[in-house]
Design an enzyme around this catalytic site. Structure first.
Site, PDB file in Angstrom:
ATOM      1  N   ARG A  58       0.807  -1.223   0.000  1.00 29.37           N
ATOM      2  CA  ARG A  58       0.000   0.000   0.000  1.00 29.37           C
ATOM      3  C   ARG A  58       0.835   1.266   0.000  1.00 29.37           C
ATOM      4  O   ARG A  58       0.630   2.169  -0.796  1.00 29.37           O
ATOM      5  CB  ARG A  58      -0.880   0.071   1.259  1.00 29.37           C
ATOM      6  N   THR A  59       1.779   1.356   0.950  1.00 28.20           N
ATOM      7  CA  THR A  59       2.473   2.620   1.162  1.00 28.20           C
ATOM      8  C   THR A  59       3.254   3.028  -0.091  1.00 28.20           C
ATOM      9  O   THR A  59       3.148   4.157  -0.563  1.00 28.20           O
ATOM     10  CB  THR A  59       3.402   2.512   2.394  1.00 28.20           C
ATOM     11  N   LYS A  86      25.209  -5.187  -2.731  1.00 23.64           N
ATOM     12  CA  LYS A  86      26.641  -5.301  -3.073  1.00 23.64           C
ATOM     13  C   LYS A  86      27.513  -4.713  -1.963  1.00 23.64           C
ATOM     14  O   LYS A  86      28.695  -4.484  -2.146  1.00 23.64           O
ATOM     15  CB  LYS A  86      26.928  -4.575  -4.376  1.00 23.64           C
ATOM     16  N   ARG A 108      11.566   4.062   3.635  1.00 23.63           N
ATOM     17  CA  ARG A 108      11.149   3.039   4.615  1.00 23.63           C
ATOM     18  C   ARG A 108      12.371   2.187   4.930  1.00 23.63           C
ATOM     19  O   ARG A 108      13.060   1.713   4.021  1.00 23.63           O
ATOM     20  CB  ARG A 108      10.032   2.161   4.051  1.00 23.63           C
ATOM     21  N   HIS A 136       5.348   5.993  11.608  1.00 25.99           N
ATOM     22  CA  HIS A 136       4.836   5.847  10.237  1.00 25.99           C
ATOM     23  C   HIS A 136       3.803   6.968  10.091  1.00 25.99           C
ATOM     24  O   HIS A 136       2.597   6.732  10.099  1.00 25.99           O
ATOM     25  CB  HIS A 136       4.209   4.458  10.102  1.00 25.99           C
TER      26      HIS A 136
HETATM   27  C1  NCD Z   1       2.061  -1.190   8.345  1.00 26.01           C
HETATM   28  C2  NCD Z   1       3.562  -0.993   8.389  1.00 26.01           C
HETATM   29  O1  NCD Z   1       4.290  -1.336   7.463  1.00 26.01           O
HETATM   30  O2  NCD Z   1       3.980  -0.433   9.377  1.00 26.01           O
HETATM   31  N1  NCD Z   1       1.534  -1.314   7.065  1.00 26.01           N
HETATM   32  C3  NCD Z   1       1.278  -0.196   6.331  1.00 26.01           C
HETATM   33  O3  NCD Z   1       2.144   0.610   6.069  1.00 26.01           O
HETATM   34  N2  NCD Z   1       0.028  -0.022   5.910  1.00 26.01           N
HETATM   35  C4  NCD Z   1       1.553  -2.159   9.322  1.00 26.01           C
HETATM   36  C5  NCD Z   1       2.034  -3.572   9.271  1.00 26.01           C
HETATM   37  O4  NCD Z   1       3.007  -3.928   8.608  1.00 26.01           O
HETATM   38  O5  NCD Z   1       1.410  -4.387   9.978  1.00 26.01           O
END
Ligand code: NCD
Length: 312
Positions: A58-59, A86, A108, A136
């Site tokens: 999703r993100t 590498k 991320r 997040h």
């Molecule tokens: C979450 C995450 O990656 O922190 N997912 C997200 O970004 N929608 C929650 C999760 O991984 O459970």
């Protein structure tokens, strides 16, 4: 609307006014998804790099769609296909990306503080798309945007967050943002999945049992168990966890009849939530995903566009 920051690294230090600015801007971007031509020129000529060192569905997709709907050039880079495999260090990778003059980098990473480290080093704006179990921010903001479509976001509201709180950056960013707006938060997890000292935070009530957390609540947020961040299993079995903490129809009956059900995804059906509840009319889980695009458009616009700090 002004947002005078170079980066968005977390919700912990955002003011109520900044949160409301981001939500108002996101609400105004929502209708773009309904147009036949889903594009505005706001970030034409700007470059957004998505740097994902951890899995994401999703993100990452929604940051890419958000950038493209604003006419920015969006580039995706994932760790498995980069020179990190590498042996290149994170900072060398980042220096090389900065040398290509991007305007915004979305990061991320599994380490807490990774986005902060990068933000302190480069000229481009940085958006934290998840740093370990820390923060997040865009997920929490899109959650608030979703809540605001159904409820008044303020001191009259009660939100229950149930699941693996200790390892959840989503829970943490939501806790900061919700309490900044005066919302009351109840959290519930097995004792092994509760951060120590959490009960001391203002505006937060720790509930031992989900039944107590759900009683008369307006919003329910269910969380996945973050097995990848647990070095040992923190409960006897997945079945036991589901039996005691899972959201099913009978537990749901304790919440207000108009309570909404949320989940940041990815969902483990039959563990933290039954399919019956996840697919019910009261679930707003897919609305969260739609709102994610609008919210990320707002963040990119306010950081990189005419709206704010940017990379001037
Ligand atoms: C979450 C995450 O990656 O922190 N997912 C997200 O970004 N929608 C929650 C999760 O991984 O459970």
């Amino acid at each position: 609307m002004a947002f005078a920051r170079k980066d968005l690294l977390g919700t912990r230090d955002l003011t109520a006014e900044e949160i409301r600015t981001l939500l108002a801007s996101a609400a105004s971007f929502r209708e773009i998804a309904e147009r036949p031509l889903k594009k505005v020129p706001a970030l034409r000529g700007k470059t957004v790099v998505n740097l994902f060192f951890e899995p994401s569905t999703r993100t990452r997709t929604s940051f890419e769609i958000a950038a493209k709907r604003l006419s920015a050039d969006a580039v995706n880079m994932s760790a498995s296909t980069s020179s990190l495999v590498k042996g290149e260090s994170l900072l060398d990778t980042v220096d090389n990306i900065q040398a290509m003059a991007p305007d915004i980098i979305v990061v991320r990473h599994r380490h807490v503080g990774a986005a902060h480290l990068i933000a302190g080093r480069i000229k481009a704006s940085v958006v934290n798309a998840g740093d370990g179990a820390n923060e997040h921010p865009t997920q929490a903001l899109l959650d608030l945007l979703t809540i605001s479509q159904h409820k008044e976001l303020g001191p009259g509201l009660e939100v229950a967050i149930i699941g693996d709180i200790a390892h959840s950056r989503v829970a943490r960013s939501n806790l900061w943002a919700l309490t900044t707006l005066g919302v009351k938060v109840r959290i519930c997890a097995p004792p092994t999945m509760l951060p120590r000292g959490i009960e001391k935070l203002a505006g937060i009530r720790v509930c031992r049992r989900p039944e107590e957390a759900l009683e008369g609540v307006d919003v329910i947020m269910m969380l996945r168990i973050q097995l990848e961040r647990q070095d040992k299993l923190l409960f006897p079995s997945v079945r036991d966890y589901a039996a005691v903490f899972g959201l099913n129809r009978s537990r749901l009956a304790r919440a207000r009849p108009d309570a909404i059900i949320m989940h940041p995804g990815p969902m483990n059906r039959g563990v933290e939530i039954t399919s019956e509840v996840a697919d019910s009319e009261r679930a707003v889980i897919l609305n969260q995903v739609s709102n994610g695009v609008a919210l990320r458009m707002a963040v990119l616009f306010l950081l990189g566009g005419q709206g704010g700090g940017g990379n001037e």
